[in-house]
Design an enzyme around this catalytic site. Sequence first.
Site, short mmCIF file in Angstrom:
data_model
loop_
_atom_site.label_atom_id
_atom_site.label_comp_id
_atom_site.label_asym_id
_atom_site.label_seq_id
_atom_site.Cartn_x
_atom_site.Cartn_y
_atom_site.Cartn_z
N TYR A 116 0.64 -1.08 0.02
CA TYR A 116 0.02 -0.03 -0.05
C TYR A 116 0.85 1.25 0.02
CZ TYR A 116 -3.72 -3.30 1.07
OH TYR A 116 -4.52 -4.42 1.09
N HIS B 162 -8.84 1.29 -5.50
CA HIS B 162 -8.13 0.41 -4.92
C HIS B 162 -6.70 0.49 -5.08
CE1 HIS B 162 -11.42 -2.26 -3.73
NE2 HIS B 162 -11.49 -2.13 -5.00
#
Length: 148
Positions: free
Chosen positions: A23, A100
């Site tokens: 991430y 996302h």
Amino acid sequence: MNRVAVIHGPNLNLLGRREPEVYGTKSLENINKEIEKRANNLKIEVDIFQSNHEGEIIDFIHDNYKALSGIIINPGGLTHYSIALRDALAAVRLPVVEVHISNIHKREDFRHRSVIASVAVGQITGLGTEGYLYALEAIVNIIKKGSY
């Protein structure tokens, strides 16, 4: 002026600490600052909301949709199973862009399916935190066209 909600789902409050190899290292606070700056440049208002609780996200949508022109959502883990969230997004009849940070289609098999995608005008996946900024630009264009 158009108003867009940017909704961050479960565990996104841990960005910067949670699996940085997946991430990245930006905190949610820094991402939100970038979102606000881009929104200002695009001359739209943003309401940014994060919750780790499905019901709170649904309540936020129900309580705010009348003042919104669109929704950008990163549903986190709710992506894969939350029919209730999907139905809330469908019910408000606003353009939705699903975001996302990681490419959900390159990850574990259970992450490949999104129940949200069927009610979204589009999905931005795997482009890192820049995906939120691309989503802002996309939703502004969608709102201007008035078709979704």
